[in-house]
Design a protein around this motif. Structure first.
Motif, mmCIF file in Angstrom:
data_model
loop_
_atom_site.group_PDB
_atom_site.id
_atom_site.type_symbol
_atom_site.label_atom_id
_atom_site.label_comp_id
_atom_site.label_asym_id
_atom_site.label_seq_id
_atom_site.Cartn_x
_atom_site.Cartn_y
_atom_site.Cartn_z
ATOM 1 N N LEU A 5 -24.012 49.815 46.526
ATOM 2 C CA LEU A 5 -24.251 48.561 45.337
ATOM 3 C C LEU A 5 -25.603 47.041 45.685
ATOM 4 N N SER A 6 -26.667 48.007 46.072
ATOM 5 C CA SER A 6 -28.028 47.156 45.676
ATOM 6 C C SER A 6 -27.999 47.311 44.690
ATOM 7 N N ALA A 7 -27.856 48.807 44.226
ATOM 8 C CA ALA A 7 -28.771 49.057 43.015
ATOM 9 C C ALA A 7 -28.057 48.779 41.839
ATOM 10 N N VAL A 8 -26.663 48.873 41.834
ATOM 11 C CA VAL A 8 -25.711 48.380 40.629
ATOM 12 C C VAL A 8 -26.447 46.706 40.654
ATOM 13 N N ASN A 9 -26.670 45.892 41.600
ATOM 14 C CA ASN A 9 -26.690 44.220 41.360
ATOM 15 C C ASN A 9 -28.070 44.426 41.256
ATOM 16 N N ASP A 10 -28.601 45.577 41.613
ATOM 17 C CA ASP A 10 -30.040 45.396 41.172
ATOM 18 C C ASP A 10 -29.994 45.682 39.713
ATOM 19 N N ALA A 11 -29.109 46.460 39.149
ATOM 20 C CA ALA A 11 -29.269 46.889 37.281
ATOM 21 C C ALA A 11 -28.726 45.913 36.441
ATOM 22 N N LEU A 57 -16.829 52.635 29.765
ATOM 23 C CA LEU A 57 -18.123 53.121 29.269
ATOM 24 C C LEU A 57 -18.619 53.543 31.070
ATOM 25 N N ALA A 58 -18.495 52.749 31.990
ATOM 26 C CA ALA A 58 -18.397 53.481 33.323
ATOM 27 C C ALA A 58 -18.004 54.983 33.818
ATOM 28 N N LEU A 59 -16.869 54.870 33.135
ATOM 29 C CA LEU A 59 -16.397 56.809 33.210
ATOM 30 C C LEU A 59 -16.128 57.799 32.856
ATOM 31 N N ASP A 60 -17.487 57.129 31.967
ATOM 32 C CA ASP A 60 -18.327 58.340 30.611
ATOM 33 C C ASP A 60 -19.247 58.255 31.204
ATOM 34 N N PHE A 61 -19.837 57.332 31.756
ATOM 35 C CA PHE A 61 -21.350 57.714 32.424
ATOM 36 C C PHE A 61 -21.278 57.804 33.673
ATOM 37 N N VAL A 62 -20.199 58.139 34.078
ATOM 38 C CA VAL A 62 -20.357 58.654 35.665
ATOM 39 C C VAL A 62 -19.613 60.363 35.720
ATOM 40 N N ASP A 76 -7.809 48.086 36.027
ATOM 41 C CA ASP A 76 -7.472 49.194 36.193
ATOM 42 C C ASP A 76 -7.913 50.089 37.861
ATOM 43 N N ALA A 77 -8.873 49.061 37.733
ATOM 44 C CA ALA A 77 -8.971 49.386 39.335
ATOM 45 C C ALA A 77 -7.782 50.104 40.256
ATOM 46 N N GLY A 78 -7.130 49.963 40.502
ATOM 47 C CA GLY A 78 -6.165 50.451 41.191
ATOM 48 C C GLY A 78 -5.065 52.134 40.449
ATOM 49 N N ARG A 79 -5.291 51.815 39.230
ATOM 50 C CA ARG A 79 -5.574 53.960 38.638
ATOM 51 C C ARG A 79 -6.746 54.521 38.601
ATOM 52 N N LEU A 80 -8.092 54.192 39.496
ATOM 53 C CA LEU A 80 -9.040 54.667 38.980
ATOM 54 C C LEU A 80 -8.941 56.049 40.587
ATOM 55 N N THR A 81 -8.772 57.108 39.967
ATOM 56 C CA THR A 81 -9.051 58.517 41.115
ATOM 57 C C THR A 81 -9.661 59.612 40.455
ATOM 58 N N ASP A 82 -10.070 60.274 41.030
ATOM 59 C CA ASP A 82 -10.837 61.731 41.183
ATOM 60 C C ASP A 82 -9.791 62.941 41.074
ATOM 61 N N CYS A 83 -10.192 63.961 39.626
ATOM 62 C CA CYS A 83 -9.975 65.060 39.261
ATOM 63 C C CYS A 83 -9.336 66.064 39.650
ATOM 64 N N ALA A 100 -26.323 47.766 31.255
ATOM 65 C CA ALA A 100 -24.392 47.280 30.591
ATOM 66 C C ALA A 100 -23.674 48.483 31.366
ATOM 67 N N LEU A 101 -23.973 49.140 31.783
ATOM 68 C CA LEU A 101 -23.048 50.144 32.368
ATOM 69 C C LEU A 101 -23.157 50.185 33.473
ATOM 70 N N ALA A 102 -24.165 49.112 34.481
ATOM 71 C CA ALA A 102 -23.620 48.552 35.593
ATOM 72 C C ALA A 102 -22.740 47.515 35.955
ATOM 73 N N ALA A 103 -22.910 46.878 34.352
ATOM 74 C CA ALA A 103 -22.060 45.582 34.587
ATOM 75 C C ALA A 103 -20.114 45.679 34.065
ATOM 76 N N ASN A 104 -20.325 47.244 33.087
ATOM 77 C CA ASN A 104 -19.343 47.496 32.574
ATOM 78 C C ASN A 104 -18.599 48.253 34.210
ATOM 79 N N ALA A 105 -19.447 48.765 35.205
ATOM 80 C CA ALA A 105 -18.737 49.883 36.028
ATOM 81 C C ALA A 105 -17.941 48.385 37.312
ATOM 82 N N ALA A 106 -18.753 47.347 37.344
ATOM 83 C CA ALA A 106 -18.249 46.427 38.292
ATOM 84 C C ALA A 106 -17.054 45.644 37.270
ATOM 85 N N ASP A 107 -16.863 46.065 36.660
ATOM 86 C CA ASP A 107 -15.491 44.652 35.584
ATOM 87 C C ASP A 107 -14.425 45.964 36.079
#
Length: 202
Positions: free
Chosen positions: A99-105, A24-29, A154-161, A141-148
């Protein structure tokens, strides 16, 4: 950069980027998109659009009545998560404010089911979710999904277009670095044009 009207923007929204249906975090971003010709689409650009986006993803009821202050908080968290994705993809340190904002969320929504006791049900546990905390739960929920995603397999597969001006993120499959067929076609056309117009050496 010109922002499209909501009606026209819907016509230009590409299919979800690879990985967005699982994260969901990818969809969100990717809810803020740069398009060719200086156009820009923001699926959270208005309170009504933000409410619709949350509802379609099961994060808020259709009648949640999202206000501009809530939509602004969503857009702010989106930029913070985007900053963390960019740092991860670029091999850079995380921006402390993001980082602080995501942890706050993450800490906004209660995770423990509280003990309740009444004549009908006796003792039972319920996770609180009052309607005035819908936004807090959505942000958490969005912050947790981003952290996950950033800490998961899948973190190593994250890239930009890899097709400018697109600014979406995706999970790489093989050598594919494009978020959509449209971006892939544009990148191939740009490479072909560059080859044709390259001056010959010698």
């Amino acid at each position: 950069m010109r922002t499209m009207s909501e009606t026209r923007a819907a016509e230009f929204v590409p299919t979800p980027a690879p990985g967005a249906e699982d994260h969901l975090a990818l969809d969100f971003v990717n809810s803020a998109m740069a398009l060719p010709g200086g156009q820009f689409v923001d699926l959270l650009g208005t309170p009504a659009a933000a409410n619709r986006w949350l509802t379609e993803r099961g994060l808020a009821p259709a009648d949640a009545g999202v206000r501009e202050t809530c939509a602004a908080q969503l857009r702010s968290l989106r930029e913070d998560i985007r900053a963390l994705f960019a740092a991860h993809v670029g091999g850079l340190p995380a921006p402390p404010t993001a980082l602080s904002a995501v942890n706050d969320a993450l800490s906004r929504a209660p995770t423990a089911a509280l003990l309740h006791w009444d004549a009908k049900n006796g003792p039972h546990r319920v996770t609180p979710h009052p309607t005035d905390e819908i936004l807090d739960h959505a942000l958490a929920a969005l912050a947790a999904n981003a952290a996950d995603l950033l800490t998961g397999p899948d973190a190593g597969r994250l890239t930009d277009c890899g097709s400018a001006p697109c600014n979406r993120y995706l999970l790489r499959h093989g050598r594919r670095h494009w978020c959509s067929t449209r971006c892939g076609d544009r990148a191939r056309a740009a490479r072909a044009y560059a080859r044709r117009t390259r001056p010959e050496s010698g």
